[in-house]
Design a protein around this motif. Sequence first.
Motif, short mmCIF file in Angstrom:
data_model
loop_
_atom_site.label_atom_id
_atom_site.label_comp_id
_atom_site.label_asym_id
_atom_site.label_seq_id
_atom_site.Cartn_x
_atom_site.Cartn_y
_atom_site.Cartn_z
N TYR A 1 2.48 -24.63 32.87
CA TYR A 1 2.00 -23.73 33.92
C TYR A 1 1.56 -22.35 33.44
N GLU B 1 4.33 -22.91 38.73
CA GLU B 1 4.93 -24.15 38.25
C GLU B 1 4.93 -25.22 39.34
N LYS C 1 7.09 -27.07 32.98
CA LYS C 1 7.43 -25.70 32.55
C LYS C 1 6.70 -25.30 31.28
#
Length: 143
Positions: free
Chosen positions: A32, A39, A29
Amino acid sequence: MLSNSSKYAIKAVLFLAINSSKEQKIMVKDIYSSINVSEAYIAKLLQELARHNIISSIRGPKGGFYLTEEEKNQTLLDIVKVIDGENRVNACVLGISECNDENPCILHALVGPSKNIFLKVLETTTISDLTKDLPKAATFFPY
């Protein structure tokens, strides 16, 4: 020459090289949005790289991805081979399966020398090489 997957994987590994350590693991997280890919997709790429010992990962609440100093000595070609496979790296630019030095496609003589130079760069450039000048490398990512 490189698939989007390989480009994303290289960017993710560089992000890890700049921002992670064994003590400071990075979660998907946190990567990305800097890579500008979903993600789930970057998670899949990172898992594949970890499975092939290009990067390290730890599961659990204090887990995440990181690079060891040894892993930083791997080449960009190591990443590309895991993601795209060796066949894609050596493939004809027109996708002709029979293209080779003995049976060249129409672009072989034009593209071949440049492709060989590019492959040599991938083969000889390590992750560490790209992150030696940390201030310059760090500006590559907004994180």
